[in-house]
Each structure stands twice: as structure tokens, then as C-alpha cells.
Scaffold this motif. Structure first.
Motif, PDB file in Angstrom:
ATOM      1  N   THR A 197       0.704  -1.243   0.237  1.00 49.75           N
ATOM      2  CA  THR A 197       0.137   0.031  -0.002  1.00 49.75           C
ATOM      3  C   THR A 197       0.897   1.242  -0.033  1.00 49.75           C
ATOM      4  OG1 THR A 197      -0.280  -0.277   2.521  1.00 49.75           O
ATOM      5  CG2 THR A 197      -1.890  -1.130   1.036  1.00 49.75           C
ATOM      6  N   VAL A 198       1.912   1.252   0.770  1.00 47.58           N
ATOM      7  CA  VAL A 198       3.208   2.257   0.818  1.00 47.58           C
ATOM      8  C   VAL A 198       4.318   1.469   0.199  1.00 47.58           C
ATOM      9  CG1 VAL A 198       4.234   4.269   1.787  1.00 47.58           C
ATOM     10  CG2 VAL A 198       1.748   3.678   2.262  1.00 47.58           C
ATOM     11  N   ASP A 199       4.846   1.962  -0.844  1.00 50.52           N
ATOM     12  CA  ASP A 199       6.185   1.106  -1.271  1.00 50.52           C
ATOM     13  C   ASP A 199       7.242   1.705  -0.464  1.00 50.52           C
ATOM     14  OD1 ASP A 199       7.435  -0.714  -2.588  1.00 50.52           O
ATOM     15  OD2 ASP A 199       6.758  -0.040  -4.543  1.00 50.52           O
ATOM     16  N   LEU A 200       8.444   1.107  -0.656  1.00 52.19           N
ATOM     17  CA  LEU A 200       9.790   1.342  -0.066  1.00 52.19           C
ATOM     18  C   LEU A 200      10.091   2.790  -0.014  1.00 52.19           C
ATOM     19  CD1 LEU A 200      12.074  -1.334  -1.593  1.00 52.19           C
ATOM     20  CD2 LEU A 200      11.258  -1.260   0.743  1.00 52.19           C
ATOM     21  N   GLN A 201      10.221   3.168   1.193  1.00 52.57           N
ATOM     22  CA  GLN A 201      11.010   4.663   1.397  1.00 52.57           C
ATOM     23  C   GLN A 201      11.883   4.667   2.242  1.00 52.57           C
ATOM     24  OE1 GLN A 201       7.130   6.564   2.800  1.00 52.57           O
ATOM     25  NE2 GLN A 201       6.426   7.065   0.912  1.00 52.57           N
ATOM     26  N   GLU A 202      12.851   5.236   2.160  1.00 50.47           N
ATOM     27  CA  GLU A 202      14.045   5.467   2.891  1.00 50.47           C
ATOM     28  C   GLU A 202      13.647   6.318   4.337  1.00 50.47           C
ATOM     29  OE1 GLU A 202      18.888   6.339   3.144  1.00 50.47           O
ATOM     30  OE2 GLU A 202      17.847   6.725   1.295  1.00 50.47           O
ATOM     31  N   ILE A 203      14.106   5.900   5.550  1.00 46.27           N
ATOM     32  CA  ILE A 203      13.840   6.629   6.440  1.00 46.27           C
ATOM     33  C   ILE A 203      15.118   7.083   7.264  1.00 46.27           C
ATOM     34  CG2 ILE A 203      11.620   5.408   6.927  1.00 46.27           C
ATOM     35  CD1 ILE A 203      13.049   3.573   9.011  1.00 46.27           C
ATOM     36  N   PRO A 204      14.946   8.162   8.158  1.00 45.39           N
ATOM     37  CA  PRO A 204      16.206   8.567   8.871  1.00 45.39           C
ATOM     38  C   PRO A 204      16.779   7.264   9.679  1.00 45.39           C
ATOM     39  CG  PRO A 204      14.011  10.055   9.473  1.00 45.39           C
ATOM     40  CD  PRO A 204      13.705   8.814   8.531  1.00 45.39           C
ATOM     41  N   GLY A 205      18.168   7.218   9.322  1.00 48.87           N
ATOM     42  CA  GLY A 205      19.279   6.207   9.682  1.00 48.87           C
ATOM     43  C   GLY A 205      19.706   5.115   8.611  1.00 48.87           C
ATOM     44  N   GLY A 206      18.886   5.454   7.388  1.00 53.03           N
ATOM     45  CA  GLY A 206      19.372   4.563   6.341  1.00 53.03           C
ATOM     46  C   GLY A 206      18.522   3.389   6.098  1.00 53.03           C
ATOM     47  N   GLU A 207      17.760   3.078   6.866  1.00 56.16           N
ATOM     48  CA  GLU A 207      16.787   1.837   6.741  1.00 56.16           C
ATOM     49  C   GLU A 207      15.685   1.997   5.824  1.00 56.16           C
ATOM     50  OE1 GLU A 207      17.208  -1.186  10.174  1.00 56.16           O
ATOM     51  OE2 GLU A 207      16.120   0.659  10.730  1.00 56.16           O
ATOM     52  N   PHE A 208      14.661   1.251   5.464  1.00 58.56           N
ATOM     53  CA  PHE A 208      14.021   1.410   4.498  1.00 58.56           C
ATOM     54  C   PHE A 208      12.588   0.903   5.096  1.00 58.56           C
ATOM     55  CE2 PHE A 208      17.409   1.765   2.169  1.00 58.56           C
ATOM     56  CZ  PHE A 208      17.189   2.784   0.912  1.00 58.56           C
ATOM     57  N   ALA A 209      11.146   1.614   4.766  1.00 63.79           N
ATOM     58  CA  ALA A 209      10.051   0.958   5.175  1.00 63.79           C
ATOM     59  C   ALA A 209       9.005   0.837   4.251  1.00 63.79           C
ATOM     60  CB  ALA A 209       9.562   1.701   6.269  1.00 63.79           C
ATOM     61  N   LEU A 210       7.810  -0.107   4.477  1.00 59.36           N
ATOM     62  CA  LEU A 210       6.839   0.005   3.441  1.00 59.36           C
ATOM     63  C   LEU A 210       5.673  -0.657   4.169  1.00 59.36           C
ATOM     64  CD1 LEU A 210       6.718  -3.140   1.406  1.00 59.36           C
ATOM     65  CD2 LEU A 210       8.614  -3.003   2.776  1.00 59.36           C
ATOM     66  N   ASN A 211       4.309  -0.243   3.727  1.00 60.44           N
ATOM     67  CA  ASN A 211       3.171  -0.644   4.329  1.00 60.44           C
ATOM     68  C   ASN A 211       2.457  -1.794   3.185  1.00 60.44           C
ATOM     69  OD1 ASN A 211       3.807   1.284   6.278  1.00 60.44           O
ATOM     70  ND2 ASN A 211       2.298   2.646   5.820  1.00 60.44           N
ATOM     71  N   VAL A 212       1.899  -2.608   4.167  1.00 60.59           N
ATOM     72  CA  VAL A 212       1.241  -3.742   3.221  1.00 60.59           C
ATOM     73  C   VAL A 212      -0.089  -4.003   3.903  1.00 60.59           C
ATOM     74  CG1 VAL A 212       3.323  -4.958   2.343  1.00 60.59           C
ATOM     75  CG2 VAL A 212       2.198  -5.517   4.563  1.00 60.59           C
ATOM     76  N   ASP A 213      -0.919  -4.732   3.338  1.00 59.17           N
ATOM     77  CA  ASP A 213      -2.164  -5.314   3.613  1.00 59.17           C
ATOM     78  C   ASP A 213      -1.828  -6.933   3.573  1.00 59.17           C
ATOM     79  OD1 ASP A 213      -3.476  -2.895   4.273  1.00 59.17           O
ATOM     80  OD2 ASP A 213      -4.785  -3.220   2.504  1.00 59.17           O
ATOM     81  N   ASP A 214      -2.287  -7.515   4.770  1.00 63.77           N
ATOM     82  CA  ASP A 214      -1.909  -9.063   4.609  1.00 63.77           C
ATOM     83  C   ASP A 214      -3.096  -9.714   3.848  1.00 63.77           C
ATOM     84  OD1 ASP A 214      -4.160  -9.628   6.225  1.00 63.77           O
ATOM     85  OD2 ASP A 214      -2.720 -10.158   8.133  1.00 63.77           O
ATOM     86  N   PRO A 215      -2.933 -11.022   3.558  1.00 62.01           N
ATOM     87  CA  PRO A 215      -4.116 -11.688   2.644  1.00 62.01           C
ATOM     88  C   PRO A 215      -5.492 -11.299   3.100  1.00 62.01           C
ATOM     89  CG  PRO A 215      -2.185 -13.194   2.826  1.00 62.01           C
ATOM     90  CD  PRO A 215      -1.811 -11.969   4.002  1.00 62.01           C
ATOM     91  N   GLY A 216      -5.749 -11.044   4.399  1.00 58.19           N
ATOM     92  CA  GLY A 216      -6.823 -10.952   4.931  1.00 58.19           C
ATOM     93  C   GLY A 216      -7.472  -9.476   5.050  1.00 58.19           C
ATOM     94  N   GLY A 217      -6.415  -8.580   4.814  1.00 60.25           N
ATOM     95  CA  GLY A 217      -6.625  -7.124   4.687  1.00 60.25           C
ATOM     96  C   GLY A 217      -6.329  -6.207   5.830  1.00 60.25           C
TER      97      GLY A 217
END
Length: 264
Positions: free
Chosen positions: A231-251
Motif C-alpha cells: 500500500t506504501v512502497d519502499l521509502q528510506e527513513i532516517p538512519g538509512g533503513e527502509f520501510a513499506l506498508n502492506v495489507d496481509d491476505p485478509g486485509g
């Protein structure tokens, strides 16, 4: 410690699909069948490879779904006195969705919705037999396989901050401007960064657990391969790591955070 998140519960109608998804993305083990509970539902504990628990899964019955229950993640926050905390929450405009109840060997708990409607539990846990100083490991700001960040997506950031400050003793940390929506407000408790308030212009307000992974790209691939939706694809965050948001198979909405390219 009172005020910290100590458990995470996934409510889902499909235990098998959830098990496959979380095994692939986080290396968790979800039993194919949970313990029978009243009302024809099941409860299964989520296990990590190190033998600790990441949380639990509650299956949703048709009756629960017909009454409005839906697939989601809900956090539990530690309090010393559930009944007193529920009364305080009601005085702050929260609504009780499940009144306080005690479970042998587990503790006393209640389910509420904050003034903006985001559901959460309050819990006074019972330590395991012979381990009076035992502490929950469901939340850890640094480790893969644990919840590293608790993000409250809410339609009233200022109101939400005031509510949790009063109820759980949280404090406001740094903040980042998010344009017309308001500020992304970091939350701290006893010097621990536990998450943030993310202002949204449309509801429903909800808690979004963000789980640590060792390889964010591998987690993304595994999520889509097992029925999840980014739902929100890879984004770099402070500190050099990456985050993304997903919905699991049930939503159920959740997030992942971790480095690129590390081995899992």
C-alpha cells in the motif's frame, strides 16, 4: 513497564493464509489450528524462532464479522490497574468495546476505542509461573521479528496525543511537518521511542504495527508472493533503513522496516 506495548493481536478470518504470509515475511510460526475459545473462535500464539512469542491470532467468526469486526492488528498496552485505567479512559472520551475480564494465567484486560475510534487493549499481565520478573518481548525498537514501531493513524493528532499522554503517560518527541494534514509526532515513554502519531484526513483511525525485518526487499517479495498487497512502497527513513506498508491476505494493515540487502 506500565505504558509500553506488550502484545499484538491479529484478528483474521483465515488462519491458514495468515500463517503462510507471516511465516514467509517474518519467519513466524502460526499453528494451523488455535485453541478453542467461547463463541466458536480460536486463539493461536505466534512463535518466533528463538522460542518467544510475537503475539497472537484470534479467528473471526461469521457472527463477529456480521457485527462489524474486521481483520486488523490491535496492540495491547501495559497498565497496573485495568479497571482504574478503563475508568480514566472513559473520562477522556474513550469507548469500552470489551469490559475488563480476567483470564487465568494470562492477566486482566479490556478493549477500548480511543476518542478517534482506534481500537486497543489495556492489560495487566500475569507473569509466567516461576518468572515474576518476566517481561514481554513483543515490542523491541531494534530487533527483526519484533514490532519496532507503533504508528497511530488518526484524524485528530492533537486530540490523540492529549489522550495517550493522560492515559499512559506518553510524551511528545520530535515531529516532522506533513503539510496540510499536520505533524508526524514521535511518541516516547520513559526515554523509549515507541512510535508516532501520523495525521490522516480520512478515517478510520487505527494503530499500524511496523515489524522489523532483516531484509526489506525480501520481505516485500514474500508479502506479494503470499497474497499481500503493498500500500506504501519502499521509502528510506532516517538512519538509512527502509520501510513499506502492506495489507496481509485478509486485509490487515501493517508495516515492515529494515535494511536493504542484508541476509535473512
Amino acid at each position: 513497564m506500565a505504558g509500553l506495548p506488550i502484545w499484538y493481536e491479529l484478528m483474521t478470518a483465515d488462519l491458514a493464509a495468515a500463517g503462510a504470509f507471516y511465516r514467509a515475511t517474518l519467519g513466524w510460526e502460526v499453528p494451523p489450528q488455535g485453541e478453542a475459545m467461547p463463541g466458536g473462535v480460536q486463539y493461536a500464539q505466534i512463535g518466533r524462532a528463538d522460542g518467544t512469542s510475537a503475539g497472537g491470532v484470534l479467528t473471526l467468526s461469521r457472527a463477529m464479522q456480521d457485527c462489524g469486526a474486521r481483520t486488523r492488528w490491535i496492540p495491547y498496552f501495559h497498565v497496573e490497574d485495568v479497571d482504574a485505567s478503563v475508568a480514566a479512559a472513559e473520562g477522556l472520551a474513550a469507548k469500552v468495546q470489551m469490559p475488563p475480564v480476567s483470564m487465568d494465567g494470562v492477566g486482566r484486560m479490556a478493549m477500548l476505542a480511543d476518542p478517534q475510534g482506534a481500537p486497543f487493549y489495556l492489560m495487566a499481565p500475569t507473569p509466567p509461573a516461576g518468572q515474576p520478573e518476566a517481561k514481554s518481548e513483543a515490542f523491541d525498537p531494534f530487533k527483526a521479528g519484533h514490532c519496532r514501531w507503533n504508528e497511530l493513524n488518526t484524524t485528530d493528532g492533537a486530540g490523540a496525543l492529549a489522550f495517550y499522554e493522560a492515559l499512559l503517560g506518553w510524551t511528545a518527541g520530535m515531529k516532522m511537518p506533513m503539510g496540510a494534514a499536520g505533524d508526524y509526532q514521535f511518541l516516547e515513554h520513559a526515554g523509549i521511542a515507541i512510535g508516532a502519531i501520523n495525521p490522516v484526513q480520512e478515517g478510520p483511525s487505527h494503530w499500524l504495527p511496523i515489524f522489523g525485518v532483516a531484509n526489506i526487499e525480501a520481505a516485500r517479495a514474500a508479502a506479494t508472493e503470499t497474497g499481500g498487497k503493498v500500500t506504501v512502497d519502499l521509502q528510506e527513513i532516517p538512519g538509512g533503513e527502509f520501510a513499506l506498508n502492506v495489507d496481509d491476505p485478509g486485509g490487515a494493515a501493517l508495516g515492515f522496516v529494515g535494511p536493504k540487502g542484508a541476509s535473512q
